[in-house]
Design an enzyme around this catalytic site. Structure first.
Site, PDB file in Angstrom:
ATOM      1  N   TYR A 175       0.818  -1.215   0.000  1.00 22.15           N
ATOM      2  CA  TYR A 175       0.000   0.000   0.000  1.00 22.15           C
ATOM      3  C   TYR A 175       0.855   1.271   0.000  1.00 22.15           C
ATOM      4  O   TYR A 175       0.610   2.171  -0.809  1.00 22.15           O
ATOM      5  CB  TYR A 175      -0.964  -0.011   1.188  1.00 22.15           C
ATOM      6  N   GLU A 182       1.945   6.479  -6.808  1.00 20.63           N
ATOM      7  CA  GLU A 182       0.855   7.257  -7.409  1.00 20.63           C
ATOM      8  C   GLU A 182       1.086   8.746  -7.199  1.00 20.63           C
ATOM      9  O   GLU A 182       0.950   9.558  -8.121  1.00 20.63           O
ATOM     10  CB  GLU A 182      -0.487   6.855  -6.793  1.00 20.63           C
TER      11      GLU A 182
END
Length: 254
Positions: A175, A182
């Site tokens: 994660y 991102e």
């Protein structure tokens, strides 16, 4: 009717698992094909001129690029449709077909769609960004595990204990890797802000800057959700036994 829903969801998750496995295969193949020397840089900062729109991104890319080759050309044609297919997950929640919480589902799906179609598809400089590669590795590893877990659960099969452990443990690493990548891919498309240049930013540039800033709160939300799920499934003295048929099945009814 419930049996039809269950098998539809099983088929959806199976297709998604295969799609993400292919994305992982293409990404890994591209990395291996360029990695002739495993422990030597693939390029050197003084011979590589990364493309980014601000100094901070140019620096970050120059540090990582010698070790992580671009994989866009090898993966994009599969990534785009596979990630777009995931938009059906929001529909599944809205229709009550699955028990997943709507906020976390919307956050995860929408953020990725924005990255795929709003950032990568529109800004060619992201195609050689090494954080695109790390983002894909995190996404594909996460989704192969997650969708495979759901397929077995929906099919009524015994979920292997190792797969259950991976499903509720790998997020600790994947994660942050995925969300951080991102944010850095998005950052590379934001114009320079030094010397008050942000005063000339377009509304879109401000929107992208806001996306980067909310990365940490968004990650915390997803982290807390997964930690709660992990405690339910793997927690001692409560929840279910490791490898037992999961209680958070994707179908609404047994």
């Amino acid at each position: 009717m419930m049996m039809v829903v269950r098998w539809y969801l099983a088929a959806f998750n199976a297709v998604s698992a295969v799609g993400w496995a292919y994305v992982l295969f293409l990404t890994a193949s591209a990395l291996l094909n360029e990695s002739t020397y495993a422990y030597l840089p693939l390029r050197f900062p003084w011979s590589f001129t990364p493309t980014a729109t601000n100094d901070l991104s140019r620096y970050l890319v120059s540090v990582i690029a010698p070790y992580v080759p671009p994989t866009h050309s090898a993966s994009w044609s599969v990534l785009a449709p596979v990630q777009t297919l995931a938009s059906l997950e929001v529909v599944h929640v809205l229709l009550g077909l699955v028990r997943s919480p709507l906020p976390t589902t919307v956050i995860q799906v929408s953020s990725r769609l924005i990255l795929v179609w709003g950032i990568v598809a529109r800004f060619p400089n992201t195609h050689i960004n090494p954080f695109y590669t790390t983002m894909l590795l995190a996404w594909s590893l996460t989704e192969v595990i997650r969708y495979s877990y759901y397929v077995l659960s929906l099919a009524g099969a015994q979920v292997p204990s190792w797969l259950t452990w991976l499903r509720y443990t790998t997020f600790y690493i994947l994660y942050p890797l995925g969300a951080g990548s991102e944010a850095l891919v998005t950052l590379s498309t934001i114009p320079e802000w030094k010397h008050r240049r942000y005063a000339n930013w377009s509304p879109e540039a401000w929107a992208k800057a806001a996306m980067v800033l909310i990365w940490l709160p968004g990650l915390c939300i997803m982290y807390l959700h997964m930690m709660q799920m992990r405690n339910k499934v793997l927690g001692r003295g409560k929840g279910q036994k490791l490898g037992e048929k999961p209680r958070d099945n994707r179908a609404k009814a047994e």
